[in-house]
Design an enzyme around this catalytic site. Structure first.
Site, PDB file in Angstrom:
ATOM      1  N   SER A 270       0.861  -1.186   0.000  1.00 12.10           N
ATOM      2  CA  SER A 270       0.000   0.000   0.000  1.00 12.10           C
ATOM      3  C   SER A 270       0.897   1.236   0.000  1.00 12.10           C
ATOM      4  O   SER A 270       1.516   1.553   1.021  1.00 12.10           O
ATOM      5  CB  SER A 270      -0.916   0.018   1.226  1.00 12.10           C
ATOM      6  OG  SER A 270      -1.834  -1.049   1.171  1.00 12.10           O
TER       7      SER A 270
ATOM      8  N   LYS B  33      -7.486   1.351  -2.900  1.00 11.65           N
ATOM      9  CA  LYS B  33      -7.082   0.898  -1.558  1.00 11.65           C
ATOM     10  C   LYS B  33      -7.238   2.025  -0.544  1.00 11.65           C
ATOM     11  O   LYS B  33      -7.657   1.799   0.596  1.00 11.65           O
ATOM     12  CB  LYS B  33      -5.643   0.397  -1.591  1.00 11.65           C
ATOM     13  CG  LYS B  33      -5.098  -0.059  -0.215  1.00 11.65           C
ATOM     14  CD  LYS B  33      -5.920  -1.204   0.359  1.00 11.65           C
ATOM     15  CE  LYS B  33      -5.452  -1.598   1.769  1.00 11.65           C
ATOM     16  NZ  LYS B  33      -4.261  -2.439   1.777  1.00 11.65           N
TER      17      LYS B  33
ATOM     18  N   LYS C 240       0.210   5.147   8.223  1.00 12.70           N
ATOM     19  CA  LYS C 240       0.827   5.415   6.921  1.00 12.70           C
ATOM     20  C   LYS C 240      -0.231   5.542   5.838  1.00 12.70           C
ATOM     21  O   LYS C 240      -0.188   6.461   5.006  1.00 12.70           O
ATOM     22  CB  LYS C 240       1.818   4.291   6.604  1.00 12.70           C
ATOM     23  CG  LYS C 240       2.446   4.320   5.223  1.00 12.70           C
ATOM     24  CD  LYS C 240       1.783   3.322   4.273  1.00 12.70           C
ATOM     25  CE  LYS C 240       1.896   1.912   4.755  1.00 12.70           C
ATOM     26  NZ  LYS C 240       1.252   0.945   3.804  1.00 12.70           N
TER      27      LYS C 240
END
Length: 307
Positions: free
Chosen positions: A107, A183, A251
């Site tokens: 990701s 995502k 993150k």
């Protein structure tokens, strides 16, 4: 394995594949590929994790380039953007091996993905497919992950049979970077929901109610969800296995905030969730399991509530 042996393996329905990243998610994905009959060369920054998969039939290799050499495709499942860049473009990186396909299950930001894909295509002729996943460690082990993919349709069609070893759903959502955008949409919902569950658990505890019954009490109603059923027990009782770190979700939420700014999207709920994850990190909870986010609204939670 020679090129001729690799070709024969592919013709028999098996493939020689490279895989970089044998962490919480990567390890069960690799095991699923091996169980499907593929030969997998595994590189991991900590070599012991790669060597541990030898019992399952994997071949541990010393560099990312070695994982990619002669492989029909090389897969990444890495911690963050820096790890992806170093693995692909570092001095022993995948960029040294010309041609082929790269499937990135990490990701990272959509902008970085587009940049890396262009650099890799220009430098070595390799095609980049961004294919982040959802479904967690349990989904990887069960082969039920959902994959949201960006990149050329023909390239995705070529690698999809291999991805199906650990994914039940593979959806092409657009060109390079679109998989990472999808995502981030996924993580907007997941991160915000986990934060809301943490606050609900804290509210119940502060009101004198046993918060561990919330998932049962709310089951079948509008508040019910897979996340509710997973995280209320994890926030109120000992856990056996980690699902992921607070820092990993932070993150992703930071990347969502950047994309929101770039696109002019007003995401007020996301800003509140971001504040919670940042607070948890400041409190030293970054490496902790994501369920520890509950300590932001419930800092006095009894120590016995967790393993």
């Amino acid at each position: 394995m020679t090129a001729a042996q690799a070709a024969r393996a592919q013709q028999a329905g098996r493939a020689v594949l490279g895989f970089c990243g044998a962490g919480l998610m990567g390890t069960p994905m690799i095991r699923r590929l091996l169980a499907a009959g593929h030969q997998v060369r595994v590189w991991n920054r900590s070599p012991d994790k790669a060597r541990a998969l030898a019992a399952d039939g994997a071949q541990a290799v010393a560099t990312p380039a070695e994982a990619a050499a002669g492989a029909a495709a090389v897969f990444l499942c890495l911690t963050d953007q820096d790890a992806v860049e170093a693995t692909v473009f570092g001095p022993q990186g995948i960029h040294l091996v010309e041609g082929g396909l790269l499937v990135d299950h990490s990701s990272i930001s959509p902008a970085a993905t587009r940049d890396y894909a262009a650099r890799l295509r220009e430098g070595s002729g390799r095609t980049w497919i961004d294919a982040p996943v959802s479904g967690g460690v349990a989904g990887a082990a069960a082969g039920t992950l959902s994959v949201m993919a960006g990149g050329p349709a023909d390239a995705l069609q070529h690698v999809e049979p291999w991805i199906r070893a650990y994914a039940a759903r593979v959806t092409r959502v657009g060109n390079s970077g679109a998989g990472q955008t999808a995502k981030l949409c996924n993580q907007t919902i997941v991160a915000s929901t986990i934060n809301a569950i943490a606050e609900a658990v804290a509210l119940a505890a502060h009101s004198g109610m046993d918060p561990s019954v919330l998932n049962t009490a709310l089951a079948g109603g509008w508040a019910d969800s897979a996340l509710l059923q997973i995280f209320v027990p994890r926030m109120t009782a000992p856990i056996a296995q980690p699902l992921g770190a607070v820092a990993t979700m932070l993150k992703d939420v930071e990347n969502i905030a950047v994309l929101a700014q770039e696109t002019g999207t007003d995401m007020r709920g996301l800003r509140a969730a971001l504040d919670s994850y940042r607070t948890a990190a400041r409190q030293g909870l970054g490496p902790a399991d994501i369920s520890e986010l509950v300590r932001v609204p419930w800092p006095e939670r009894p120590p016995g509530a967790k393993a």
